[in-house]
Enzyme design. Structure first.
Site, PDB file in Angstrom:
ATOM      1  N   GLU A 124      53.639  63.269  18.047  1.00 49.91           N
ATOM      2  CA  GLU A 124      52.908  62.203  18.759  1.00 49.91           C
ATOM      3  C   GLU A 124      51.477  62.621  19.038  1.00 49.91           C
ATOM      4  O   GLU A 124      51.217  63.738  19.501  1.00 49.91           O
ATOM      5  CB  GLU A 124      53.651  61.917  20.068  1.00 49.91           C
ATOM      6  CG  GLU A 124      53.713  60.461  20.414  1.00 49.91           C
ATOM      7  CD  GLU A 124      54.504  59.647  19.392  1.00 49.91           C
ATOM      8  OE1 GLU A 124      53.867  59.033  18.506  1.00 49.91           O
ATOM      9  OE2 GLU A 124      55.735  59.615  19.497  1.00 49.91           O
ATOM     10  N   HIS A 125      50.574  61.689  18.752  1.00 46.03           N
ATOM     11  CA  HIS A 125      49.136  61.910  18.911  1.00 46.03           C
ATOM     12  C   HIS A 125      48.654  63.073  18.036  1.00 46.03           C
ATOM     13  O   HIS A 125      47.726  63.802  18.395  1.00 46.03           O
ATOM     14  CB  HIS A 125      48.776  62.127  20.389  1.00 46.03           C
ATOM     15  CG  HIS A 125      48.907  60.849  21.182  1.00 46.03           C
ATOM     16  ND1 HIS A 125      47.920  59.900  21.230  1.00 46.03           N
ATOM     17  CD2 HIS A 125      49.941  60.351  21.908  1.00 46.03           C
ATOM     18  CE1 HIS A 125      48.326  58.883  21.977  1.00 46.03           C
ATOM     19  NE2 HIS A 125      49.553  59.120  22.389  1.00 46.03           N
ATOM     20  N   ASP A 163      51.449  54.419  11.883  1.00 48.80           N
ATOM     21  CA  ASP A 163      52.227  53.182  12.017  1.00 48.80           C
ATOM     22  C   ASP A 163      52.174  52.338  10.746  1.00 48.80           C
ATOM     23  O   ASP A 163      53.189  51.806  10.282  1.00 48.80           O
ATOM     24  CB  ASP A 163      51.706  52.356  13.203  1.00 48.80           C
ATOM     25  CG  ASP A 163      51.772  53.152  14.500  1.00 48.80           C
ATOM     26  OD1 ASP A 163      52.349  54.260  14.490  1.00 48.80           O
ATOM     27  OD2 ASP A 163      51.240  52.677  15.520  1.00 48.80           O
ATOM     28  N   SER A 171      55.215  49.582  17.214  1.00 46.06           N
ATOM     29  CA  SER A 171      54.304  49.138  16.148  1.00 46.06           C
ATOM     30  C   SER A 171      54.466  47.681  15.755  1.00 46.06           C
ATOM     31  O   SER A 171      54.508  47.341  14.568  1.00 46.06           O
ATOM     32  CB  SER A 171      54.473  49.999  14.896  1.00 46.06           C
ATOM     33  OG  SER A 171      54.034  51.267  15.150  1.00 46.06           O
ATOM     34  N   SER A 172      54.527  46.823  16.762  1.00 46.58           N
ATOM     35  CA  SER A 172      54.566  45.392  16.455  1.00 46.58           C
ATOM     36  C   SER A 172      53.271  44.986  15.743  1.00 46.58           C
ATOM     37  O   SER A 172      53.286  44.134  14.854  1.00 46.58           O
ATOM     38  CB  SER A 172      54.771  44.572  17.724  1.00 46.58           C
ATOM     39  OG  SER A 172      53.842  44.945  18.716  1.00 46.58           O
ATOM     40  N   GLY A 191      54.362  45.031  22.465  1.00 44.01           N
ATOM     41  CA  GLY A 191      53.904  45.996  23.478  1.00 44.01           C
ATOM     42  C   GLY A 191      54.966  47.025  23.828  1.00 44.01           C
ATOM     43  O   GLY A 191      54.938  47.620  24.895  1.00 44.01           O
TER      44      GLY A 191
HETATM   45  C1  GAF Z   1      49.762  54.664  18.307  1.00 42.28           C
HETATM   46  C2  GAF Z   1      48.784  54.772  17.151  1.00 42.28           C
HETATM   47  F1  GAF Z   1      48.636  53.567  16.544  1.00 42.28           F
HETATM   48  C3  GAF Z   1      49.243  55.820  16.131  1.00 42.28           C
HETATM   49  O1  GAF Z   1      48.271  55.977  15.139  1.00 42.28           O
HETATM   50  C4  GAF Z   1      49.529  57.157  16.820  1.00 42.28           C
HETATM   51  O2  GAF Z   1      48.349  57.822  17.174  1.00 42.28           O
HETATM   52  C5  GAF Z   1      50.432  56.955  18.042  1.00 42.28           C
HETATM   53  O3  GAF Z   1      49.926  55.953  18.920  1.00 42.28           O
HETATM   54  C6  GAF Z   1      50.615  58.235  18.835  1.00 42.28           C
HETATM   55  O4  GAF Z   1      51.283  59.179  18.080  1.00 42.28           O
HETATM   56  O5  GAF Z   1      50.991  54.171  17.862  1.00 42.28           O
END
Ligand code: GAF
Length: 391
Positions: free
Chosen positions: A37-38, A178, A132-133, A128
């Protein structure tokens, strides 16, 4: 609702709205990120899977020969966007139409002429919810436009076109995860994606003894509010001090050595990213070896790091993870963490398949007791990426 059922429902909505059946039906899935993540905008690794929740778009060319417009009917909110495609598509109203407009602009910039269209769409990806909607809507639009223009895009180009739409039309400086997974998901597989080289490795995830539970806190997450962009800037500040192109190139030792030369908050952000990239690689190895205990521990460690160092969790997500920890392996939970951008949305838990019902019941009851609001829980096998269902 299965994909064929959803496609059927959208097809009926299209017929009801426009008085004829659709010529094309396109579908694009949402995703859950198992770990990593991130890390995508730091050139690192991510390990998401597409889920059995989709945005489905039905369409036909417009019946009116003089039309210059694409009409898009949102069958959930019963709202229509009218987009003039005879000129370069710009931002506009309603707000949700910007995901679609951004993708249209990307097609136009490649010299592709978008015909006048009638479109209806519906989504089972929670809005939300950090699943990833928005990417599902972008990739669904791109898939539909591939059919309507007769021009297929290479998967990487398609995903980056959609990412650009999100940057420029929705104002979220997201990474590539996403849109990539919505395009490239594969049934029964996670996707280990190297966000620097764009190399993808499919990691089989079909052990019938385990399942992934998705727990929606129903706290709406909002990445456009500035916190996401702030995290990106803090990561860039860290790489600058470390003298590396991105945090992918930094080591924990180098960071420790540079500690005195950066603000505490920047140090902690970088510590999360460097640790998370390593955890992601180890988790992929663990999954390949069905080493669920290790994978579960890596998920818990990821959550702690996102909560304490990256500060993108929230009380409700922490409550879910705490409840999962209390249920423990004795109750069938291997690990749990927040998933997606954070500040609300969903957690993901790796659990024993035969304990899914009992765990869901416990988490629901405990979450309600602690927060006073209801969580929504479902499980999903890894699904396929975007497809044309009809046409
Ligand atoms: C959101 C972003 F759209 C992704 O690219 C990613 O950075 C994610 O946050 C965090 O891992 O979904």
């Amino acid at each position: 609702m299965t994909l064929p059922e959803l496609a059927d429902q959208v097809s009926q909505q299209f017929s009801k709205t426009y008085g004829r059946p659709p010529r094309w039906i396109a579908a694009a899935p949402g995703r859950v990120n198992v770990i990593g993540e991130h890390t995508d905008y730091n050139d690192g690794f991510v390990l998401p899977m597409a889920i059995e929740r989709y945005t489905v778009m039905a369409a036909d060319t417009s019946q009116s020969p003089s039309s210059k417009n694409v009409s898009v009917f949102d069958a959930h909110f019963k709202e229509t966007a009218v987009i003039d495609v005879s000129a370069p598509v710009a931002k506009g109203q309603p707000k949700w139409s910007n995901y679609i407009r951004g993708v249209m602009a990307g097609f136009q910039q490649r010299g592709l002429k978008i015909p006048a269209l009638d479109v209806a769409f519906l989504s089972t990806v929670p809005l939300g919810g950090g699943l990833s909607s928005s990417a599902a809507l972008e990739v669904g639009t791109a898939t539909l436009l591939e059919a309507a223009t007769g021009k297929g895009l290479e998967p990487v180009e398609k995903a980056t076109l959609c990412q650009k739409a999100e940057h420029e039309f929705a104002g979220v400086p997201c990474g590539i995860m996403d849109q990539f997974i919505s395009v490239m998901g594969r049934e029964n597989h996670l996707l280990l994606l190297d966000c620097r080289s764009h190399q993808t490795d499919l990691v089989p995830m079909n052990d019938p003894s385990v399942a992934l539970l998705i727990i929606n806190t129903n706290v709406k997450h909002e990445l456009g509010s500035g916190e996401y962009a702030k995290r990106r800037a803090e990561c860039e500040a860290a790489s600058k001090t470390l003298g590396v192109p991105s945090l992918r190139d930094a080591t924990a030792d180098a960071l420790e050595e540079a500690r005195g030369r950066m603000e505490g908050i920047v140090f902690r952000r970088a510590r999360h990213v460097i640790g998370e990239i390593e955890r992601t690689i180890h988790a992929a190895e663990g999954i390949r070896a069905s080493n669920w205990l290790t994978v579960g521990q890596l998920m818990y460690a990821s959550h702690r790091s996102l909560r304490d160092d990256y500060e993108v969790s929230c009380a409700e997500l922490d409550a879910v993870v705490h409840i999962a920890e209390t249920i423990d392996l004795r109750g069938g939970v291997y690990g749990c963490r927040m998933t997606g951008g954070g500040f609300g949305g969903c957690a993901v838990a790796l659990v024993k398949a035969d304990a899914v019902a009992a765990i869901s019941k416990k988490i629901s009851a405990e979450y309600l007791a602690r927060t006073g609001s209801a969580a929504t829980i479902f499980n999903s096998r890894p699904a396929a990426g975007a497809t044309i269902v009809k046409g």
